[in-house]
Design a protein around this motif. Structure first.
Motif, PDB file in Angstrom:
ATOM      1  N   SER A 178     -47.689 -37.385  -2.528  1.00  0.00           N
ATOM      2  CA  SER A 178     -46.465 -37.210  -1.764  1.00  0.00           C
ATOM      3  C   SER A 178     -45.902 -38.025  -0.859  1.00  0.00           C
ATOM      4  N   GLU A 179     -47.120 -38.103   0.184  1.00  0.00           N
ATOM      5  CA  GLU A 179     -46.632 -38.922   1.494  1.00  0.00           C
ATOM      6  C   GLU A 179     -46.345 -40.169   1.151  1.00  0.00           C
ATOM      7  N   ARG A 180     -47.345 -40.839   0.200  1.00  0.00           N
ATOM      8  CA  ARG A 180     -47.381 -42.094  -0.089  1.00  0.00           C
ATOM      9  C   ARG A 180     -46.029 -42.731  -1.163  1.00  0.00           C
ATOM     10  N   PHE A 181     -45.706 -42.006  -1.745  1.00  0.00           N
ATOM     11  CA  PHE A 181     -44.895 -42.299  -3.181  1.00  0.00           C
ATOM     12  C   PHE A 181     -43.538 -41.607  -3.216  1.00  0.00           C
ATOM     13  N   LEU A 182     -43.632 -40.078  -3.015  1.00  0.00           N
ATOM     14  CA  LEU A 182     -42.450 -39.445  -3.164  1.00  0.00           C
ATOM     15  C   LEU A 182     -41.778 -38.980  -1.748  1.00  0.00           C
ATOM     16  N   ILE A 183     -41.019 -39.945  -1.270  1.00  0.00           N
ATOM     17  CA  ILE A 183     -40.585 -39.844  -0.009  1.00  0.00           C
ATOM     18  C   ILE A 183     -39.380 -39.051   0.097  1.00  0.00           C
ATOM     19  N   ASP A 184     -38.447 -39.263  -0.921  1.00  0.00           N
ATOM     20  CA  ASP A 184     -37.169 -38.524  -0.847  1.00  0.00           C
ATOM     21  C   ASP A 184     -37.263 -37.157  -1.737  1.00  0.00           C
ATOM     22  N   ASP A 185     -36.205 -36.270  -1.426  1.00  0.00           N
ATOM     23  CA  ASP A 185     -36.377 -34.886  -2.095  1.00  0.00           C
ATOM     24  C   ASP A 185     -34.969 -34.683  -2.714  1.00  0.00           C
ATOM     25  N   PRO A 186     -34.946 -34.624  -4.036  1.00  0.00           N
ATOM     26  CA  PRO A 186     -35.814 -34.968  -5.154  1.00  0.00           C
ATOM     27  C   PRO A 186     -36.350 -36.417  -4.940  1.00  0.00           C
ATOM     28  N   PRO A 187     -37.545 -36.835  -5.587  1.00  0.00           N
ATOM     29  CA  PRO A 187     -37.855 -38.169  -5.622  1.00  0.00           C
ATOM     30  C   PRO A 187     -36.982 -38.899  -6.517  1.00  0.00           C
ATOM     31  N   SER A 188     -36.824 -40.260  -6.029  1.00  0.00           N
ATOM     32  CA  SER A 188     -35.858 -41.349  -6.784  1.00  0.00           C
ATOM     33  C   SER A 188     -36.767 -41.763  -8.197  1.00  0.00           C
ATOM     34  N   ARG A 189     -35.923 -42.478  -8.914  1.00  0.00           N
ATOM     35  CA  ARG A 189     -36.634 -42.770 -10.164  1.00  0.00           C
ATOM     36  C   ARG A 189     -37.482 -44.020  -9.678  1.00  0.00           C
ATOM     37  N   THR A 190     -37.235 -44.885  -8.811  1.00  0.00           N
ATOM     38  CA  THR A 190     -37.985 -45.831  -8.314  1.00  0.00           C
ATOM     39  C   THR A 190     -39.236 -45.306  -7.764  1.00  0.00           C
ATOM     40  N   ARG A 258     -40.608 -32.488 -15.484  1.00  0.00           N
ATOM     41  CA  ARG A 258     -39.327 -32.864 -15.641  1.00  0.00           C
ATOM     42  C   ARG A 258     -38.275 -32.042 -14.596  1.00  0.00           C
ATOM     43  N   ASP A 259     -38.467 -30.912 -14.679  1.00  0.00           N
ATOM     44  CA  ASP A 259     -37.834 -29.819 -13.912  1.00  0.00           C
ATOM     45  C   ASP A 259     -38.194 -29.907 -12.316  1.00  0.00           C
ATOM     46  N   LEU A 260     -39.440 -30.221 -12.247  1.00  0.00           N
ATOM     47  CA  LEU A 260     -40.062 -30.087 -10.734  1.00  0.00           C
ATOM     48  C   LEU A 260     -39.447 -31.344 -10.071  1.00  0.00           C
ATOM     49  N   VAL A 261     -39.548 -32.622 -10.680  1.00  0.00           N
ATOM     50  CA  VAL A 261     -39.136 -33.808 -10.094  1.00  0.00           C
ATOM     51  C   VAL A 261     -37.802 -33.952  -9.761  1.00  0.00           C
ATOM     52  N   ALA A 265     -36.228 -29.038  -3.006  1.00  0.00           N
ATOM     53  CA  ALA A 265     -37.420 -28.136  -2.461  1.00  0.00           C
ATOM     54  C   ALA A 265     -36.782 -26.891  -2.582  1.00  0.00           C
ATOM     55  N   ALA A 266     -35.468 -26.664  -2.315  1.00  0.00           N
ATOM     56  CA  ALA A 266     -34.711 -25.225  -2.058  1.00  0.00           C
ATOM     57  C   ALA A 266     -34.550 -24.705  -3.561  1.00  0.00           C
ATOM     58  N   ARG A 268     -36.665 -25.618  -6.054  1.00  0.00           N
ATOM     59  CA  ARG A 268     -37.995 -25.490  -6.651  1.00  0.00           C
ATOM     60  C   ARG A 268     -38.582 -24.272  -6.357  1.00  0.00           C
ATOM     61  N   VAL A 269     -38.236 -23.720  -5.133  1.00  0.00           N
ATOM     62  CA  VAL A 269     -38.842 -22.383  -4.515  1.00  0.00           C
ATOM     63  C   VAL A 269     -38.263 -21.252  -5.502  1.00  0.00           C
ATOM     64  N   ASP A 270     -37.118 -21.175  -5.966  1.00  0.00           N
ATOM     65  CA  ASP A 270     -36.753 -20.350  -6.885  1.00  0.00           C
ATOM     66  C   ASP A 270     -37.009 -20.454  -8.249  1.00  0.00           C
ATOM     67  N   LEU A 271     -37.749 -21.428  -8.831  1.00  0.00           N
ATOM     68  CA  LEU A 271     -38.361 -21.552 -10.078  1.00  0.00           C
ATOM     69  C   LEU A 271     -39.247 -20.403 -10.393  1.00  0.00           C
ATOM     70  N   PRO A 272     -39.254 -19.666 -11.898  1.00  0.00           N
ATOM     71  CA  PRO A 272     -39.881 -18.739 -11.903  1.00  0.00           C
ATOM     72  C   PRO A 272     -41.546 -18.833 -12.041  1.00  0.00           C
ATOM     73  N   GLY A 273     -42.227 -18.111 -11.120  1.00  0.00           N
ATOM     74  CA  GLY A 273     -43.656 -18.577 -11.063  1.00  0.00           C
ATOM     75  C   GLY A 273     -44.232 -19.495 -10.196  1.00  0.00           C
ATOM     76  N   MET A 274     -43.291 -19.938  -9.111  1.00  0.00           N
ATOM     77  CA  MET A 274     -43.398 -20.778  -8.239  1.00  0.00           C
ATOM     78  C   MET A 274     -44.151 -20.333  -6.950  1.00  0.00           C
ATOM     79  N   ASP A 275     -45.088 -20.916  -6.625  1.00  0.00           N
ATOM     80  CA  ASP A 275     -45.820 -20.254  -5.335  1.00  0.00           C
ATOM     81  C   ASP A 275     -45.095 -21.167  -4.081  1.00  0.00           C
ATOM     82  N   ALA A 276     -44.190 -20.263  -3.272  1.00  0.00           N
ATOM     83  CA  ALA A 276     -43.382 -21.097  -2.258  1.00  0.00           C
ATOM     84  C   ALA A 276     -43.995 -21.936  -1.405  1.00  0.00           C
TER      85      ALA A 276
END
Length: 517
Positions: A178-190, A258-261, A265-266, A268-276
């Motif tokens: 996460s820290e090295r590659f997925l800097i943005d939220d949500p992460p970009s395609r690049t 696909r749904d998670l990326v 964050a806001a 994702r927290v509401d997705l069913p079954g998610m551990d906040a």
């Protein structure tokens, strides 16, 4: 580790504790281990401290995360004292292992808590995880691919027939990625493309090796993977309940990824079954797991709630568990029965009679041979609900079976055992019952058949005195005759009760069940 790799037995009956100082969380488990080798969990506790936050990019543990970890360990120490733990082992993994200030952190823990924390290698971590999974699932057949996604590393073990073919620890943890590659939220395609390319370089050759071996399933032992399986179950409309042994298909994990990326964050927290508490790490974790499943060819992902800390516990107990899945199943059922029913003479008698009835009626009922073992276990456990209350004890038995730590079973098998036990008295489950909606029609029919057999077998030991020594079943036109042999003892109570319990079995066999002395 020699204790784990060679034959041995539990040396003593004692209370043990194991602490895992991980990159995301600090976990502790306390359990009693008896002389027969059964482990009964007394307490579990965890605190999210995020030791891995920024440490994988800076090379140092932050002051804030160290403060949180020490505070958590102080509370763990108090709990250890309250629980009167006899032996303890505490280990630290990737974040501490790689930090330049790890020695300072370990000394501080010792000074402020009195706890000695051992920093273990990635290979030792993989071995302990393997030991826990083998204890709880048996791992017969295969090959199975074990996956443990931590904050700093992923441990991968390929297992066939309970033996590891290879083990790896790779620096691909969810926090690190996460820290090295997925800097943005949500992460970009690049960013996602760069992460995919990194995974290709790091583990694709290993996953192709697993594919060539013919992986039949992946087994996940970490909190992030348990969250993925919980989300898959929620998307199917299932209650979360027991996660151990629950599964998700590779296709479901791909859709979840696909749904998670795509969500921030806001959302994702509401997705069913998610551990906040894990929402920020789930895009990286899901991308990694999805990559592993696709490249290895594993068709499904199975959740295993036993992981590193349980492996530490097993090693601390000096126990080798090379049991098959069948032995793991039988021992865990026996331990549950002993816990709530003592010597369980009635359960054993009912199981003996039920198996005789099964062997005589299964072909007509259309019950698969594999359900014979499930019937035996349902019989052994059918009365444990008496430990809660006599009234509706069958429903209490169902609850206890569903929520116990029974090893070596998948979720559907647990449901079959629990429903069969529930159906041993009063109204048996109907095929269209809402309680059975998550099961296939074939499994629903199995439950009805097992419940019908169990009702008769339980009635044949109504006095709980084991007066029925043997039964013989024979068929005649329109009838099934059950010959009851009680030697010289009176079985009037058993026969009277049984006459009132044969209705379901008669309907399913499409023949009248008749009792004969």
């Amino acid at each position: 580790m020699d204790d784990i790799e060679h034959q041995g037995r539990y040396l003593l009956s004692m209370r043990l504790g194991a602490i895992d100082v991980g990159s995301n969380s600090v976990h502790m488990i306390v359990a009693d281990v008896n002389r027969e080798g059964h482990i009964e969990v007394v307490d579990r506790v965890k605190e999210m401290v995020r030791l891995g936050r920024r440490s994988f990019t800076t090379g140092r543990l932050t002051a804030e995360s160290m403060d949180l970890a020490v505070r958590a360990l102080l509370n763990f120490k108090r709990l250890l004292q309250v629980r009167r733990v006899d032996r303890l082992r505490a280990v630290a993994t990737s974040a501490v292992r790689e930090a330049r200030n790890r020695a300072e952190f370990i000394r501080r823990i010792k000074r402020e808590t009195g706890l000695t924390v051992e920093v273990i290698s990635g290979l030792d971590e993989a071995r302990l995880i393997f030991q826990a999974a083998r204890h709880s699932l048996g791992l017969d057949g295969g090959p199975h691919l074990l996956i443990d996604v931590g904050g700093g590393s992923v441990e991968l073990v390929l297992v066939r027939d309970g033996r590891p073919l290879w083990m790896r620890s790779v620096k691909l943890g969810a926090a690190r990625l996460s820290e090295r590659f997925l800097i943005d939220d949500p992460p970009s395609r690049t960013q996602l493309s760069k992460l995919q390319a990194h995974l290709e370089r790091a583990i694709a050759p290993l996953m192709r090796k697993a594919r060539r071996a013919g992986v039949v399933r992946a087994i996940g032992t970490s909190g992030t993977i348990n969250t993925l399986v919980a989300m898959a179950r929620s998307s199917r409309g299932e209650e979360l309940g027991r996660l151990h042994g629950a599964s998700a298909s590779a296709g479901e994990i791909s859709n979840l990824t696909r749904d998670l990326v795509e969500a921030n964050a806001a959302l994702r927290v509401d997705l069913p079954g998610m551990d906040a508490k894990r929402a920020d790490l789930m895009p990286a974790a899901a991308t990694l797991v999805n990559f592993i499943l696709k490249k290895s060819g594993a068709p499904q992902l199975v959740a295993c709630t036993w992981a590193l800390r349980e492996g530490v516990l097993l090693g601390l107990a000096r126990k080798i568990d090379s049991r098959s899945a069948a032995e793991a199943r039988r021992r865990s059922v026996g331990a549950l029965a002993a816990r709530f029913a003592g010597s369980n003479d009635h359960g054993k008698q009912v199981a003996r009679l039920a198996l005789k009835l099964f062997d005589a009626t299964a072909p007509v009922l259309g019950l698969p041979r594999s359900s014979r073992e499930l019937l035996e276990f349902g019989a052994l456990l059918h009365d444990i609900g008496h430990a809660i209350d006599h009234d509706r004890h069958n429903r209490h038995s169902y609850y206890l079976i569903k929520n116990a730590e029974l090893f070596g079973f998948d979720a559907d098998e647990i449901e079959v055992i629990a429903q069969a036990a529930r159906g041993h008295r009063k109204q048996a489950p109907k095929l269209d019952s809402p309680d059975l909606k998550s099961l296939s029609p074939a499994k629903r029919r199995v439950i009805r058949g097992l419940a019908a057999i169990l009702r008769v077998a339980d009635a044949l030991d109504r006095s709980h005195l084991g007066v029925v020594k043997n039964i013989e079943v024979r068929y005649s036109p329109g009838r099934v005759i059950v010959g009851v042999d009680s030697k010289h003892e009176k079985a009037d109570l058993e026969l009277w009760t049984c006459e009132r319990r044969t209705d379901l079995l008669s309907r399913l066999l499409d023949r009248q069940v008749v009792l004969q002395r």
